[in-house]
Design a protein around this motif. Structure first.
Motif, PDB file in Angstrom:
ATOM      1  N   ASP A 118       0.820  -1.212   0.000  1.00 37.39           N
ATOM      2  CA  ASP A 118       0.000   0.000   0.000  1.00 37.39           C
ATOM      3  C   ASP A 118       0.857   1.268   0.000  1.00 37.39           C
ATOM      4  OD1 ASP A 118      -2.246  -1.495  -0.036  1.00 37.39           O
ATOM      5  OD2 ASP A 118      -2.821  -1.143   2.050  1.00 37.39           O
ATOM      6  N   LEU A 119       2.131   1.133   0.376  1.00 36.32           N
ATOM      7  CA  LEU A 119       3.006   2.308   0.408  1.00 36.32           C
ATOM      8  C   LEU A 119       3.524   2.672  -0.977  1.00 36.32           C
ATOM      9  CD1 LEU A 119       5.217   1.666   3.582  1.00 36.32           C
ATOM     10  CD2 LEU A 119       3.301   3.251   3.343  1.00 36.32           C
ATOM     11  N   GLY A 120       3.770   1.660  -1.804  1.00 36.86           N
ATOM     12  CA  GLY A 120       4.338   1.925  -3.123  1.00 36.86           C
ATOM     13  C   GLY A 120       4.968   0.672  -3.679  1.00 36.86           C
ATOM     14  N   LEU A 121       5.829   0.833  -4.674  1.00 35.30           N
ATOM     15  CA  LEU A 121       6.450  -0.346  -5.285  1.00 35.30           C
ATOM     16  C   LEU A 121       7.782  -0.006  -5.927  1.00 35.30           C
ATOM     17  CD1 LEU A 121       5.109  -1.024  -8.772  1.00 35.30           C
ATOM     18  CD2 LEU A 121       3.856   0.555  -7.347  1.00 35.30           C
ATOM     19  N   THR A 173       5.889   5.861  -4.773  1.00 37.69           N
ATOM     20  CA  THR A 173       5.111   5.742  -3.541  1.00 37.69           C
ATOM     21  C   THR A 173       3.742   6.390  -3.753  1.00 37.69           C
ATOM     22  OG1 THR A 173       6.136   7.768  -2.726  1.00 37.69           O
ATOM     23  CG2 THR A 173       7.122   5.693  -2.022  1.00 37.69           C
ATOM     24  N   PHE A 174       2.765   5.946  -2.970  1.00 39.82           N
ATOM     25  CA  PHE A 174       1.399   6.428  -3.147  1.00 39.82           C
ATOM     26  C   PHE A 174       1.068   7.593  -2.220  1.00 39.82           C
ATOM     27  CE2 PHE A 174       0.909   1.918  -4.520  1.00 39.82           C
ATOM     28  CZ  PHE A 174       0.564   2.195  -5.839  1.00 39.82           C
ATOM     29  N   LEU A 190       6.878   9.332  -8.366  1.00 45.33           N
ATOM     30  CA  LEU A 190       8.054   8.564  -8.800  1.00 45.33           C
ATOM     31  C   LEU A 190       9.258   9.226  -8.139  1.00 45.33           C
ATOM     32  CD1 LEU A 190       9.089   6.371 -11.005  1.00 45.33           C
ATOM     33  CD2 LEU A 190       9.765   8.399 -12.278  1.00 45.33           C
ATOM     34  N   THR A 191       9.832   8.564  -7.139  1.00 49.92           N
ATOM     35  CA  THR A 191      10.918   9.213  -6.394  1.00 49.92           C
ATOM     36  C   THR A 191      12.298   8.823  -6.908  1.00 49.92           C
ATOM     37  OG1 THR A 191      10.930   7.483  -4.717  1.00 49.92           O
ATOM     38  CG2 THR A 191       9.546   9.392  -4.281  1.00 49.92           C
ATOM     39  N   GLU A 192      12.411   7.679  -7.611  1.00 45.00           N
ATOM     40  CA  GLU A 192      13.734   7.268  -8.086  1.00 45.00           C
ATOM     41  C   GLU A 192      13.601   6.516  -9.409  1.00 45.00           C
ATOM     42  OE1 GLU A 192      16.099   5.359  -4.995  1.00 45.00           O
ATOM     43  OE2 GLU A 192      15.081   6.509  -3.451  1.00 45.00           O
ATOM     44  N   LEU A 193      14.476   6.856 -10.351  1.00 43.10           N
ATOM     45  CA  LEU A 193      14.595   6.105 -11.603  1.00 43.10           C
ATOM     46  C   LEU A 193      16.077   6.073 -11.933  1.00 43.10           C
ATOM     47  CD1 LEU A 193      13.276   4.782 -14.178  1.00 43.10           C
ATOM     48  CD2 LEU A 193      13.387   7.057 -15.205  1.00 43.10           C
ATOM     49  N   LEU A 231       6.638  13.684 -10.390  1.00 44.06           N
ATOM     50  CA  LEU A 231       8.070  13.457 -10.144  1.00 44.06           C
ATOM     51  C   LEU A 231       8.776  14.802 -10.051  1.00 44.06           C
ATOM     52  CD1 LEU A 231       9.743  14.098 -13.016  1.00 44.06           C
ATOM     53  CD2 LEU A 231       8.709  11.944 -13.667  1.00 44.06           C
ATOM     54  N   MET A 232       9.983  14.773  -9.510  1.00 44.38           N
ATOM     55  CA  MET A 232      10.845  15.954  -9.516  1.00 44.38           C
ATOM     56  C   MET A 232      12.079  15.610 -10.319  1.00 44.38           C
ATOM     57  SD  MET A 232      10.959  17.631  -5.765  1.00 44.38           S
ATOM     58  CE  MET A 232      11.476  16.154  -4.917  1.00 44.38           C
TER      59      MET A 232
END
Ligand code: COA
Length: 150
Positions: free
Chosen positions: A47-50, A69-70, A83-86, A119-120
């Motif tokens: 539920d937090l994200g993936l 994360t949601f 989207l915190t990381e790619l 995203l940032m």
């Protein structure tokens, strides 16, 4: 050819060096004693994200990941995502892995009911900005602000 799959707790050892490199490149202090437990919690609590992992079968190595994360926002009628990381390892860039990770993440977030993904990105990160633009991301006329609550 790389395969993209959902990461689980067993993948922490594979993800950790990629995450350290991402944070280093972004100028974010990499602090394993707090960040690895947070990653473990994320992988345990869907539920937090993936996290999606790109894996090179021939090299038997993880070559990239995406992390989202949601959140919840009435503007998007409910659940949204960040989207915190790619990240793709430097030797594997320019072959479409980053784009495939991003599209797979958008599909996964849609499947989980997210109505939007944010995203940032640093203004000078032209490669990432072009990739996001091709995937349909648009710049919004807002400034991101953060206040620590600890
Ligand atoms: C941003 C990042 C994830 C992109 O990953 P990538 O795997 O190189 O991404 P892609 O290969 O899908 O796209 C990159 C370029 O390769 C090109 N490309 C894509 N598929 C290709 C293929 N099959 N053959 C040749 N070129 C290809 C794309 O058109 C793109 O070209 P551009 O530089 O002119 O925009 C990677 O550079 C990275 O990890 N950077 C450091 C971390 C970072 O900045 N993350 C984003 C922060 S918000």
């Amino acid at each position: 050819m790389s395969a993209i799959r959902m990461a689980g707790e067993d993948d922490i050892r594979a993800i950790e060096p990629l995450m350290a490199a991402f944070n280093r490149a972004e100028g974010i202090a990499w602090h394993p004693p707090t960040m690895v437990p947070a990653l473990r919690r994320l992988l345990r609590e869907p539920d937090l994200g993936l996290v999606l992992l790109a894996h090179d079968a021939r090299a038997e190595a993880a070559i990239g990941y995406a992390l989202a994360t949601f959140g919840f926002d009435l503007e998007f009628a409910g659940v949204d995502a960040f989207l915190t990381e790619l990240y793709v390892t430097p030797d594997q860039r320019g072959h479409g892995v980053g784009s495939r990770l991003l599209l797979a993440m958008m599909d996964a977030l849609r499947t989980r009911g997210a109505g939007a993904v944010h995203l940032m990105v640093r203004p000078e990160n032209e490669t990432a900005r072009a990739l996001y633009g091709r995937a349909g991301f648009e710049t919004v006329p807002r400034v991101m602000m953060t206040r620590l609550l600890t």
